[in-house]
Design an enzyme around this catalytic site. Structure first.
Site: not given
Ligand code: NAI
Length: 356
Positions: A87, A188-189, A191
């Site tokens: 990483k 709800v980003g 993923v």
């Molecule tokens: P993203 O950035 O698209 O979405 C994250 C969402 O969480 C955003 O809508 C943000 O506003 C919200 N958020 C931030 N802080 C928050 C909180 N304290 N409470 C509630 N919501 C909050 O990220 P993504 O890509 O959806 O990833 C989500 C998680 O999954 C991260 O922890 C990431 O490391 C993990 N992950 C993602 C992968 C991927 O393929 N995108 C792969 C493996 C893990």
């Protein structure tokens, strides 16, 4: 008289021997300060995303890179992929340079050159704060091999999380799976929103939470569900809690307040410390280890590398469900946590003892 300058502890690498290699990268001309952690290359080159964010100290950045790299080692071992764990983090000291800007391109080009010096032992991909176009810059301008340079892994990560959640529900409630269950998704980003949609299609009732409240409300409207405050999501009445945003949402102090009987989400490092896994088991809560549930993205990346068809890739992602079933059954049989069962499996694959 000679003045001896003692290094400030917060500017030192947190765990010098935690990884095979931890490399710091600096170039003031482009504002680059980064840490590459290569945790373990037993199974192949270290693969893991590039995280772009601010950190309170270099030590915090290095510690995060090392922790996340170790999780990638476990993720690849459990998913039976030929990669090691790695990483990197690029430290910001202000707002991120805008996508498409010359500053951003210069930053990732230079970082790419530094990555190229690992001679393929570190292969980057996207992570929080980075974009497919940054991986293209690392590849084209930096001359380094990069994954996630064409296709976003997020929908595949979501599908894997959904399969993990469904397998845990079947383990608890029988073949009906998620039908009629109440699922709370925190974050709800890219993923979390897709996890919520898949669970909804499977008959679950949804409550969603996000610090971006408009985003949560829009999704709740789409799915006919409800919203809850972001920091209350874990404590909302539910059958399944799916953390898909921030790390360390489950702590020793808050387990007693979690009503869900299943925790399965995408967020890396869901547990504040590994001891929480045993406390969750004692509380009757099934925790699906994050590094097992969220492997869909890396499986898709691997499918792209070896030329799988779309059907083969989806079938490989869906096998996360069977893997979770196996871990839950093994944990039940031996009276251990699913995390301990997953670490036992990783120990076998990697040929060395891995403890929590
Ligand atoms: P993203 O950035 O698209 O979405 C994250 C969402 O969480 C955003 O809508 C943000 O506003 C919200 N958020 C931030 N802080 C928050 C909180 N304290 N409470 C509630 N919501 C909050 O990220 P993504 O890509 O959806 O990833 C989500 C998680 O999954 C991260 O922890 C990431 O490391 C993990 N992950 C993602 C992968 C991927 O393929 N995108 C792969 C493996 C893990």
């Amino acid at each position: 008289m000679t003045t001896v300058t003692t290094p400030v502890p917060s500017d030192s690498i947190a765990e010098p021997w935690a990884t095979e290699q931890t490399i710091t990268c600096r170039d003031d001309r482009v504002g680059l300060r980064a840490v590459i952690a290569i945790d373990d290359t037993t199974l192949g080159p270290g693969f893991g995303g590039v995280r772009l964010r601010t950190y309170p100290s270099t030590e915090a950045a290095a510690r995060e890179a090392q922790r996340l790299a170790a999780a990638m080692t476990l993720k690849h071992a459990l998913a039976e992929l030929p990669y090691g764990g790695a990483k990197s983090v690029v430290m910001l000291d202000g707002p991120a340079p805008a996508p498409g800007s010359p500053q951003r391109r210069a930053l990732f080009a230079r970082f790419g050159e530094m990555i190229a010096r690992t001679a393929g032992y570190y292969v980057p991909g996207v992570d929080m704060g980075t974009l497919l176009e940054d991986m293209q810059t690392i590849r084209d301008d930096g001359g380094a091999r990069a994954f996630c340079d064409e296709v976003s892994p997020s929908p595949f990560t979501a599908r894997g999380v959904y399969q993990a959640m469904r397998a845990a529900a079947v383990h608890h409630h029988g073949e009906g799976g998620l039908a009629g269950l109440h699922v709370v998704v925190q974050g709800v980003g890219s993923v979390g929103a897709e996890v919520a949609r898949l669970a909804h299609t499977d008959g679950a009732r949804l409550t969603v939470a996000d610090v971006d409240t408009a985003r949560a409300q829009e999704l709740a409207r789409e799915l006919g569900g409800d919203t809850v405050a972001a920091d209350e999501a874990a404590f909302h009445e539910a059958d399944v809690f799916s953390p898909c945003a921030i790390a360390r949402v489950v702590t020793h102090d808050n387990i007693a307040r979690i009503p869900a009987r299943i925790i399965a989400g995408a967020a890396n490092d869901t547990l504040d410390d590994p001891g929480c896994a045993e406390a969750l088991r004692e509380a009757g809560i099934t925790f699906v280890p994050d590094f097992v549930a969220n492997a869909g993205g890396v499986i898709q990346v691997h499918g792209g590398v070896v030329g799988w068809s779309d059907e083969e890739t989806l079938a490989a992602v869906d096998r996360i469900g069977g893997r979770v079933t196996g871990l839950l059954e093994s944990a039940q049989e031996h009276g251990i946590t699913p995390l301990a069962a997953a670490l036992q499996r990783a120990s076998t694959v990697l040929g060395r003892e891995i403890s929590a």
